[in-house]
Design a protein around this motif. Structure first.
Motif, PDB file in Angstrom:
ATOM      1  N   GLY A  12       0.784  -1.222   0.000  1.00  0.00           N
ATOM      2  CA  GLY A  12       0.000   0.000   0.000  1.00  0.00           C
ATOM      3  C   GLY A  12       0.821   1.279   0.000  1.00  0.00           C
ATOM      4  N   MET A  13       0.080   2.378   0.000  1.00  0.00           N
ATOM      5  CA  MET A  13       0.704   3.696  -0.004  1.00  0.00           C
ATOM      6  C   MET A  13       1.151   4.046   1.412  1.00  0.00           C
ATOM      7  SD  MET A  13       0.420   4.488  -3.158  1.00  0.00           S
ATOM      8  CE  MET A  13       0.320   2.788  -3.681  1.00  0.00           C
ATOM      9  N   GLY A  14       2.279   4.717   1.499  1.00  0.00           N
ATOM     10  CA  GLY A  14       2.828   5.047   2.804  1.00  0.00           C
ATOM     11  C   GLY A  14       3.340   6.467   2.865  1.00  0.00           C
ATOM     12  N   LEU A  15       4.353   6.662   3.678  1.00  0.00           N
ATOM     13  CA  LEU A  15       4.882   7.990   3.951  1.00  0.00           C
ATOM     14  C   LEU A  15       5.499   8.644   2.715  1.00  0.00           C
ATOM     15  CD1 LEU A  15       5.408  10.149   6.084  1.00  0.00           C
ATOM     16  CD2 LEU A  15       7.579   9.011   6.573  1.00  0.00           C
ATOM     17  N   THR A  16       6.197   7.879   1.906  1.00  0.00           N
ATOM     18  CA  THR A  16       6.831   8.447   0.719  1.00  0.00           C
ATOM     19  C   THR A  16       5.787   9.033  -0.220  1.00  0.00           C
ATOM     20  OG1 THR A  16       8.577   6.795   0.887  1.00  0.00           O
ATOM     21  CG2 THR A  16       8.417   7.983  -1.187  1.00  0.00           C
ATOM     22  N   PHE A  17       4.689   8.317  -0.416  1.00  0.00           N
ATOM     23  CA  PHE A  17       3.610   8.807  -1.264  1.00  0.00           C
ATOM     24  C   PHE A  17       2.970  10.054  -0.659  1.00  0.00           C
ATOM     25  CE2 PHE A  17      -0.988   8.588  -2.453  1.00  0.00           C
ATOM     26  CZ  PHE A  17      -0.829   9.063  -3.733  1.00  0.00           C
ATOM     27  N   ALA A  18       2.720  10.031   0.638  1.00  0.00           N
ATOM     28  CA  ALA A  18       2.092  11.183   1.293  1.00  0.00           C
ATOM     29  C   ALA A  18       2.959  12.431   1.158  1.00  0.00           C
ATOM     30  CB  ALA A  18       1.829  10.874   2.766  1.00  0.00           C
ATOM     31  N   VAL A  19       4.240  12.297   1.430  1.00  0.00           N
ATOM     32  CA  VAL A  19       5.153  13.438   1.322  1.00  0.00           C
ATOM     33  C   VAL A  19       5.222  13.929  -0.122  1.00  0.00           C
ATOM     34  CG1 VAL A  19       7.575  14.133   1.541  1.00  0.00           C
ATOM     35  CG2 VAL A  19       6.479  12.833   3.371  1.00  0.00           C
ATOM     36  N   SER A  20       5.290  13.012  -1.067  1.00  0.00           N
ATOM     37  CA  SER A  20       5.343  13.392  -2.475  1.00  0.00           C
ATOM     38  C   SER A  20       4.080  14.129  -2.905  1.00  0.00           C
ATOM     39  CB  SER A  20       5.518  12.157  -3.360  1.00  0.00           C
ATOM     40  OG  SER A  20       6.710  11.492  -3.069  1.00  0.00           O
ATOM     41  N   ALA A  21       2.931  13.647  -2.466  1.00  0.00           N
ATOM     42  CA  ALA A  21       1.662  14.287  -2.825  1.00  0.00           C
ATOM     43  C   ALA A  21       1.557  15.690  -2.239  1.00  0.00           C
ATOM     44  CB  ALA A  21       0.486  13.425  -2.357  1.00  0.00           C
ATOM     45  N   VAL A  22       1.955  15.832  -0.982  1.00  0.00           N
ATOM     46  CA  VAL A  22       1.890  17.142  -0.322  1.00  0.00           C
ATOM     47  C   VAL A  22       2.864  18.123  -0.975  1.00  0.00           C
ATOM     48  CG1 VAL A  22       2.348  18.357   1.847  1.00  0.00           C
ATOM     49  CG2 VAL A  22       0.998  16.251   1.855  1.00  0.00           C
ATOM     50  N   LEU A  23       4.098  17.689  -1.191  1.00  0.00           N
ATOM     51  CA  LEU A  23       5.085  18.573  -1.817  1.00  0.00           C
ATOM     52  C   LEU A  23       4.694  18.921  -3.255  1.00  0.00           C
ATOM     53  CD1 LEU A  23       8.462  17.089  -0.533  1.00  0.00           C
ATOM     54  CD2 LEU A  23       7.320  19.193   0.208  1.00  0.00           C
ATOM     55  N   GLY A  24       4.193  17.953  -3.993  1.00  0.00           N
ATOM     56  CA  GLY A  24       3.771  18.207  -5.369  1.00  0.00           C
ATOM     57  C   GLY A  24       2.618  19.186  -5.450  1.00  0.00           C
ATOM     58  N   THR A  25       1.653  19.039  -4.557  1.00  0.00           N
ATOM     59  CA  THR A  25       0.515  19.950  -4.554  1.00  0.00           C
ATOM     60  C   THR A  25       0.940  21.350  -4.127  1.00  0.00           C
ATOM     61  OG1 THR A  25      -0.952  18.110  -4.038  1.00  0.00           O
ATOM     62  CG2 THR A  25      -1.823  20.315  -3.672  1.00  0.00           C
ATOM     63  N   GLY A  26       1.795  21.431  -3.120  1.00  0.00           N
ATOM     64  CA  GLY A  26       2.306  22.731  -2.700  1.00  0.00           C
ATOM     65  C   GLY A  26       3.087  23.417  -3.805  1.00  0.00           C
ATOM     66  N   LEU A  27       3.900  22.666  -4.510  1.00  0.00           N
ATOM     67  CA  LEU A  27       4.668  23.217  -5.622  1.00  0.00           C
ATOM     68  C   LEU A  27       3.749  23.674  -6.753  1.00  0.00           C
ATOM     69  CD1 LEU A  27       7.472  23.803  -6.785  1.00  0.00           C
ATOM     70  CD2 LEU A  27       7.472  21.482  -7.701  1.00  0.00           C
ATOM     71  N   ALA A  28       2.721  22.885  -7.040  1.00  0.00           N
ATOM     72  CA  ALA A  28       1.760  23.276  -8.078  1.00  0.00           C
ATOM     73  C   ALA A  28       1.062  24.578  -7.703  1.00  0.00           C
ATOM     74  CB  ALA A  28       0.734  22.162  -8.289  1.00  0.00           C
ATOM     75  N   ALA A  29       0.702  24.733  -6.433  1.00  0.00           N
ATOM     76  CA  ALA A  29       0.060  25.976  -5.981  1.00  0.00           C
ATOM     77  C   ALA A  29       1.034  27.140  -6.050  1.00  0.00           C
ATOM     78  CB  ALA A  29      -0.478  25.810  -4.560  1.00  0.00           C
ATOM     79  N   ALA A  30       2.302  26.886  -5.777  1.00  0.00           N
ATOM     80  CA  ALA A  30       3.302  27.950  -5.822  1.00  0.00           C
ATOM     81  C   ALA A  30       3.584  28.399  -7.254  1.00  0.00           C
ATOM     82  CB  ALA A  30       4.599  27.474  -5.161  1.00  0.00           C
ATOM     83  N   LEU A  31       3.526  27.482  -8.194  1.00  0.00           N
ATOM     84  CA  LEU A  31       3.856  27.805  -9.580  1.00  0.00           C
ATOM     85  C   LEU A  31       2.673  28.306 -10.393  1.00  0.00           C
ATOM     86  CD1 LEU A  31       6.247  24.833 -10.420  1.00  0.00           C
ATOM     87  CD2 LEU A  31       6.858  27.205  -9.902  1.00  0.00           C
ATOM     88  N   SER A  32       1.464  28.060  -9.938  1.00  0.00           N
ATOM     89  CA  SER A  32       0.289  28.459 -10.716  1.00  0.00           C
ATOM     90  C   SER A  32      -0.130  29.884 -10.367  1.00  0.00           C
ATOM     91  CB  SER A  32      -0.871  27.492 -10.467  1.00  0.00           C
ATOM     92  OG  SER A  32      -1.290  27.554  -9.132  1.00  0.00           O
ATOM     93  N   GLY A  33      -0.867  30.467 -11.266  1.00  0.00           N
ATOM     94  CA  GLY A  33      -1.408  31.808 -11.041  1.00  0.00           C
ATOM     95  C   GLY A  33      -2.758  31.726 -10.358  1.00  0.00           C
ATOM     96  N   ASN A  35      -5.717  32.052 -11.455  1.00  0.00           N
ATOM     97  CA  ASN A  35      -6.697  31.230 -12.181  1.00  0.00           C
ATOM     98  C   ASN A  35      -6.442  29.739 -11.999  1.00  0.00           C
ATOM     99  OD1 ASN A  35      -7.913  33.534 -13.149  1.00  0.00           O
ATOM    100  ND2 ASN A  35      -6.726  33.532 -15.042  1.00  0.00           N
ATOM    101  N   GLY A  36      -5.227  29.346 -11.743  1.00  0.00           N
ATOM    102  CA  GLY A  36      -4.899  27.938 -11.569  1.00  0.00           C
ATOM    103  C   GLY A  36      -5.099  27.414 -10.162  1.00  0.00           C
ATOM    104  N   TRP A  37      -5.229  28.294  -9.202  1.00  0.00           N
ATOM    105  CA  TRP A  37      -5.373  27.840  -7.809  1.00  0.00           C
ATOM    106  C   TRP A  37      -6.595  26.950  -7.620  1.00  0.00           C
ATOM    107  CZ3 TRP A  37      -4.283  33.227  -5.271  1.00  0.00           C
ATOM    108  CH2 TRP A  37      -2.904  33.488  -5.352  1.00  0.00           C
ATOM    109  N   TRP A  38      -7.703  27.329  -8.235  1.00  0.00           N
ATOM    110  CA  TRP A  38      -8.916  26.531  -8.096  1.00  0.00           C
ATOM    111  C   TRP A  38      -8.676  25.114  -8.615  1.00  0.00           C
ATOM    112  CZ3 TRP A  38     -13.213  25.938  -5.665  1.00  0.00           C
ATOM    113  CH2 TRP A  38     -14.197  25.117  -6.169  1.00  0.00           C
ATOM    114  N   TRP A  39      -7.960  25.005  -9.724  1.00  0.00           N
ATOM    115  CA  TRP A  39      -7.685  23.691 -10.293  1.00  0.00           C
ATOM    116  C   TRP A  39      -6.783  22.873  -9.388  1.00  0.00           C
ATOM    117  CZ3 TRP A  39     -10.725  21.962 -13.834  1.00  0.00           C
ATOM    118  CH2 TRP A  39     -11.386  22.843 -14.666  1.00  0.00           C
TER     119      TRP A  39
END
Length: 108
Positions: A12-33, A35-39
């Motif tokens: 199953g999914m564990g800590l590595t997946f959780a950290v990756s998902a959180v960091l990826g989402t945070g990075l996506a929010a940081a890089l988007s404008g 209009n992209g925040w809602w997405w």
């Protein structure tokens, strides 16, 4: 990649997946404008669920035949919910920080 690492290192999914998902989402929010925040906010739970399903199905296809698929899908939602919430919270925090910094630049 976090999901694949977790699947290869244990069940199953564990800590590595959780950290990756959180960091990826945070990075996506940081890089988007603005209009992209809602997405980013609305898509992050679906991406977590989709990645979980894809990796689990690829690794254990025989386990999810017939009724096993419905049971597995329910398990993915229940076990994935904390990761979905953490990823969405990361996006909210990044967006809030960006808004505060933008307001300070305007008034400062």
């Amino acid at each position: 990649m976090g999901a694949v690492v977790d699947e290869l290192s244990g069940p199953g999914m564990g800590l590595t997946f959780a950290v990756s998902a959180v960091l990826g989402t945070g990075l996506a929010a940081a890089l988007s404008g603005r209009n992209g925040w809602w997405w980013v906010l609305t898509a992050s739970p679906l991406v977590v669920l989709g990645v979980t399903a894809a990796v689990e199905l690829a690794a254990h296809r025989d386990r999810y035949l017939g009724k096993g698929l419905a049971t597995g899908a329910a398990k993915w939602v229940v076990h994935g919910f904390p990761v979905m919430a953490e990823a969405a919270a990361a996006a909210v925090i990044v967006i809030a920080v960006r808004l505060v910094r933008a307001r300070r630049r305007q008034h400062g």
